[in-house]
Design an enzyme around this catalytic site. Structure first.
Site, PDB file in Angstrom:
ATOM      1  N   THR A 117     -26.863  35.882  25.917  1.00 25.24           N
ATOM      2  CA  THR A 117     -25.978  34.892  25.305  1.00 25.24           C
ATOM      3  C   THR A 117     -24.575  35.443  25.090  1.00 25.24           C
ATOM      4  OG1 THR A 117     -27.834  33.794  24.206  1.00 25.24           O
ATOM      5  CG2 THR A 117     -25.649  33.384  23.318  1.00 25.24           C
TER       6      THR A 117
ATOM      7  N   TYR B 183       0.829  -1.207   0.000  1.00 20.92           N
ATOM      8  CA  TYR B 183       0.000   0.000   0.000  1.00 20.92           C
ATOM      9  C   TYR B 183       0.867   1.262   0.000  1.00 20.92           C
ATOM     10  CZ  TYR B 183      -3.264   3.515   1.765  1.00 20.92           C
ATOM     11  OH  TYR B 183      -4.009   4.649   1.931  1.00 20.92           O
TER      12      TYR B 183
END
EC number: 2.7.7.-
Length: 359
Positions: A242, A107
């Protein structure tokens, strides 16, 4: 072999890493280093394990960047619990056990641009076949197929692509599970936290309530055995709740639902934003600043989170006021573990004219 398991410690991951194998397959993604430089580094690094053979190949990725593969064979099993053991400079080496060295070597050599070798390659031992007989062709089991995929894949994308081509039916029917395993095999490397929200000055009638909560729960470390207290803020939209909550430091942020798969163990606090009381999982543990509890991520395995006690800032609009949905027992626990601030008309968590304070 390389193994992973749950752990509440570790800067980069909540997993316990272990590699022990005489044959090691390494991948350095987006790495322009010369194969010889990598090979000589690996030879010096593993000298105590008596390196017998090192192959390093550099090739181009589909996006045009360089990446390198390495096959390391030692006489003694190379052993480490540090997933960054094979890192070179700033380049992280993905570590896999090379269970089939022949296939790994094949590979690696499929499309080399540069190559460097040192030592003598040790081929994988093969089963004895009597003279005159051909070895029987054996169809690999699913376990063997997945083992090969996990050995050779170098990224989440390649892993999922190999699963799709090798096991198409399983890929089509169990994609969520493969995506989860891909995220565990190739976790994101945590980056240094950068706060995207500027600090704001709030315009409240009772600043002291917020200031008295901030100092012991955000700015000071826990004393041994001490638990933090959470903070509940309820009020109209566009009052800066927030932006203010997210400006205090590194945190876990959840809006509308809670995704435990992204839990950050380095966070100083949590933010639960616009999640109704009855739909907030583990709310007692979050409100109570508990630690070491078990959660159940969607499409994932149960895991332990919160290695330390951190507070939770709960933000709610008036139509989703948590207190309206609580039983007396809920209220008693809530008040014992959480400070509350109910915004009065005109109050805001930013001064008039400040940018970014309208959330």
């Amino acid at each position: 072999m390389s193994t992973v398991g749950s752990s509440s410690e570790g800067r980069h991951s909540v997993r316990c890493f272990r590699h022990r194998n005489a044959n090691t397959f390494l991948t350095y993604s987006k790495c322009p280093l010369e194969p010889e430089f990598i090979g000589e580094h690996l030879f010096r690094l593993t000298r105590e394990y008596e390196p017998a053979y090192i192959l390093v190949v550099r090739e181009t990725h589909t996006d045009g960047t360089w990446h390198c593969h390495a096959l390391l064979q030692c006489i003694k099993p190379c052993t480490t619990r540090d997933e960054r053991y094979f890192d070179i400079d700033r380049y992280h080496g993905n570590i896999q056990s090379a269970k089939s060295t022949d296939k790994v070597r094949e590979y690696i050599l499929k499309d080399p641009k540069d190559k460097w070798e040192k030592g003598t390659y040790i081929p994988r031992k093969k089963s004895f076949v009597p003279p005159g007989k051909e070895p029987a062709e054996k169809k690999p089991t699913k376990d063997e197929v997945m083992r090969e995929i996990m050995t050779h894949a170098t990224s989440r994308e390649e892993y999922l692509s190999l699963v799709q081509s090798s096991l198409p039916y399983d890929w089509a029917t169990k994609l969520n599970y493969f995506e989860y395993s891909a995220s565990r095999l190739f976790p994101d490397i945590a980056e240094p936290y950068t706060n995207p929200h500027p600090t704001t000055e709030y315009d409240l009638h009772c600043n002291e309530t917020i200031e008295d909560w901030l100092k012991p729960n955000i700015y000071q470390q826990n004393a041994p055995g001490e638990r933090k207290r959470s903070l509940y803020i309820c009020g109209p939209t566009r009052t800066g709740k927030t932006s203010w909550a997210r400006s205090l430091g590194r945190h876990n942020y959840w809006q509308n639902n809670i995704d435990w798969s992204s839990y950050d163990e380095e966070a100083q606090y949590n933010v639960v934003d616009d999640i109704p009381f009855k739909f907030c999982p583990c709310r007692k543990r979050l409100v109570g600043c508990q630690k070491d509890y078990i959660v159940n991520p969607k499409y994932g395995k149960r895991r332990k989170v919160a290695s330390k006690s951190i507070p939770t800032i709960i933000l709610a609009n008036e139509d989703e006021d948590w207190l309206k949905d609580m039983t007396p027992a809920h209220v008693e626990y809530f008040e014992a573990n959480c400070d509350q601030y109910i915004l009065l008309p005109g109050e805001k968590f930013y001064k008039t004219g400040e940018a970014g304070g309208s959330i």
